[in-house]
Scaffold this motif. Structure first.
Motif, PDB file in Angstrom:
ATOM      1  N   ALA A 122      10.261  11.894   1.995  1.00 31.41           N
ATOM      2  CA  ALA A 122       9.293  11.592   3.061  1.00 31.41           C
ATOM      3  C   ALA A 122       7.883  11.455   2.490  1.00 31.41           C
ATOM      4  N   VAL A 123       7.530  12.314   1.533  1.00 33.41           N
ATOM      5  CA  VAL A 123       6.209  12.233   0.891  1.00 33.41           C
ATOM      6  C   VAL A 123       6.077  10.922   0.123  1.00 33.41           C
ATOM      7  N   ARG A 124       7.104  10.563  -0.640  1.00 33.40           N
ATOM      8  CA  ARG A 124       7.059   9.293  -1.399  1.00 33.40           C
ATOM      9  C   ARG A 124       6.916   8.087  -0.464  1.00 33.40           C
ATOM     10  N   GLU A 125       7.708   8.064   0.590  1.00 36.75           N
ATOM     11  CA  GLU A 125       7.644   6.942   1.541  1.00 36.75           C
ATOM     12  C   GLU A 125       6.289   6.875   2.238  1.00 36.75           C
ATOM     13  N   ALA A 126       5.755   8.023   2.602  1.00 36.12           N
ATOM     14  CA  ALA A 126       4.446   8.051   3.256  1.00 36.12           C
ATOM     15  C   ALA A 126       3.356   7.581   2.295  1.00 36.12           C
ATOM     16  N   ASP A 127       3.453   7.988   1.034  1.00 36.49           N
ATOM     17  CA  ASP A 127       2.472   7.532   0.037  1.00 36.49           C
ATOM     18  C   ASP A 127       2.577   6.026  -0.191  1.00 36.49           C
ATOM     19  N   ASP A 128       3.803   5.506  -0.216  1.00 35.04           N
ATOM     20  CA  ASP A 128       4.001   4.061  -0.371  1.00 35.04           C
ATOM     21  C   ASP A 128       3.397   3.303   0.812  1.00 35.04           C
ATOM     22  N   ALA A 129       3.629   3.812   2.022  1.00 35.17           N
ATOM     23  CA  ALA A 129       3.079   3.165   3.222  1.00 35.17           C
ATOM     24  C   ALA A 129       1.550   3.218   3.209  1.00 35.17           C
ATOM     25  N   ARG A 130       1.001   4.327   2.768  1.00 39.43           N
ATOM     26  CA  ARG A 130      -0.457   4.455   2.682  1.00 39.43           C
ATOM     27  C   ARG A 130      -1.014   3.461   1.663  1.00 39.43           C
ATOM     28  N   LEU A 131      -0.377   3.340   0.518  1.00 37.74           N
ATOM     29  CA  LEU A 131      -0.823   2.395  -0.503  1.00 37.74           C
ATOM     30  C   LEU A 131      -0.749   0.956   0.010  1.00 37.74           C
ATOM     31  N   ALA A 132       0.348   0.606   0.666  1.00 36.71           N
ATOM     32  CA  ALA A 132       0.508  -0.749   1.207  1.00 36.71           C
ATOM     33  C   ALA A 132      -0.568  -1.038   2.254  1.00 36.71           C
ATOM     34  N   ALA A 133      -0.846  -0.077   3.111  1.00 37.50           N
ATOM     35  CA  ALA A 133      -1.880  -0.262   4.142  1.00 37.50           C
ATOM     36  C   ALA A 133      -3.255  -0.410   3.491  1.00 37.50           C
ATOM     37  N   ARG A 134      -3.527   0.382   2.468  1.00 35.76           N
ATOM     38  CA  ARG A 134      -4.819   0.291   1.778  1.00 35.76           C
ATOM     39  C   ARG A 134      -4.964  -1.076   1.098  1.00 35.76           C
ATOM     40  N   GLN A 135      -3.897  -1.564   0.485  1.00 34.05           N
ATOM     41  CA  GLN A 135      -3.945  -2.877  -0.165  1.00 34.05           C
ATOM     42  C   GLN A 135      -4.184  -3.983   0.855  1.00 34.05           C
ATOM     43  N   GLU A 136      -3.571  -3.878   2.023  1.00 38.40           N
ATOM     44  CA  GLU A 136      -3.758  -4.892   3.061  1.00 38.40           C
ATOM     45  C   GLU A 136      -5.197  -4.868   3.578  1.00 38.40           C
ATOM     46  N   VAL A 137      -5.754  -3.686   3.757  1.00 39.06           N
ATOM     47  CA  VAL A 137      -7.153  -3.591   4.194  1.00 39.06           C
ATOM     48  C   VAL A 137      -8.068  -4.207   3.134  1.00 39.06           C
ATOM     49  N   THR A 138      -7.809  -3.911   1.884  1.00 43.07           N
ATOM     50  CA  THR A 138      -8.620  -4.462   0.793  1.00 43.07           C
ATOM     51  C   THR A 138      -8.523  -5.983   0.761  1.00 43.07           C
ATOM     52  N   ARG A 139      -7.295  -6.509   0.884  1.00 41.46           N
ATOM     53  CA  ARG A 139      -7.099  -7.956   0.856  1.00 41.46           C
ATOM     54  C   ARG A 139      -7.789  -8.629   2.039  1.00 41.46           C
ATOM     55  N   LEU A 140      -7.578  -8.092   3.239  1.00 38.12           N
ATOM     56  CA  LEU A 140      -8.190  -8.698   4.425  1.00 38.12           C
ATOM     57  C   LEU A 140      -9.706  -8.586   4.397  1.00 38.12           C
ATOM     58  N   THR A 141     -10.231  -7.478   3.897  1.00 34.28           N
ATOM     59  CA  THR A 141     -11.682  -7.328   3.784  1.00 34.28           C
ATOM     60  C   THR A 141     -12.247  -8.407   2.871  1.00 34.28           C
ATOM     61  N   ALA A 142     -11.589  -8.638   1.743  1.00 31.15           N
ATOM     62  CA  ALA A 142     -12.053  -9.678   0.810  1.00 31.15           C
ATOM     63  C   ALA A 142     -12.000 -11.059   1.451  1.00 31.15           C
TER      64      ALA A 142
END
Length: 167
Positions: A122-142
């Motif tokens: 559950a921790v690994r999956e949550a960390d993966d989801a957090r990373l994916a969400a952060r990458q999407e925010v970074t991409r959309l912000t750019a």
């Protein structure tokens, strides 16, 4: 959501990423026309330049049409990131709490072994989801910033267009 399409756009429309690439290509071609202008008749260079400028104007207009939708997508991505960060923190806390209860003896070896693997997962999956969400925010912000910095055709100062500057 397809990461190259804004959620408000039909699948048949060109993607923002493709428009950004097209804009970059056209700007590069326009910048190189003057390098080749001594090799061709001036009216040919002017015709090609005019074609590229028209295509660039159309591309910039298409990019600007995505602005509101991309702002909404960015807001949604930020909300998903906030939720993902909260979920990741909650999963990590649950694992730490179970680990503490095991170390102090409340939870036995057998129960700990049964609970630990799903908690780690559950921790690994949550960390993966957090990373994916952060990458999407970074991409959309750019992308939003890039579109926001795309000048309207009339806003480009003549000094930035070498072919309009008197020689």
């Amino acid at each position: 959501m397809n990461p190259t399409k804004s959620s408000g756009q039909a699948e048949s429309t060109i993607s923002v990423d493709e428009l950004l690439e097209r804009r970059s290509t056209l700007e590069g071609w326009l910048a190189r026309i003057d390098d080749c202008s001594t090799e061709v008749d001036e009216k040919i260079a002017d015709r090609v330049r005019s074609d590229y400028e028209s295509r660039l104007d159309a591309t910039l207009e298409q990019l600007r049409s995505y602005a509101d939708s991309l702002q909404n997508d960015l807001q949604e991505a930020r909300e998903r990131l906030t939720e993902a960060e909260s979920h990741a923190a909650s999963c990590a806390e649950t694992l730490q709490e179970a680990g503490l209860r095991y170390r102090i003896g409340e939870i036995g070896d057998e129960e700990w072994e049964t609970r630990r693997a799903p908690l780690d997962q559950a921790v690994r999956e949550a960390d993966d989801a957090r990373l994916a969400a952060r990458q999407e925010v970074t991409r959309l912000t750019a992308v939003v910033e890039d579109i926001g910095n795309a000048p309207a055709p009339a806003e480009v100062p003549a000094s930035e267009l070498p072919w309009l500057t008197p020689s």
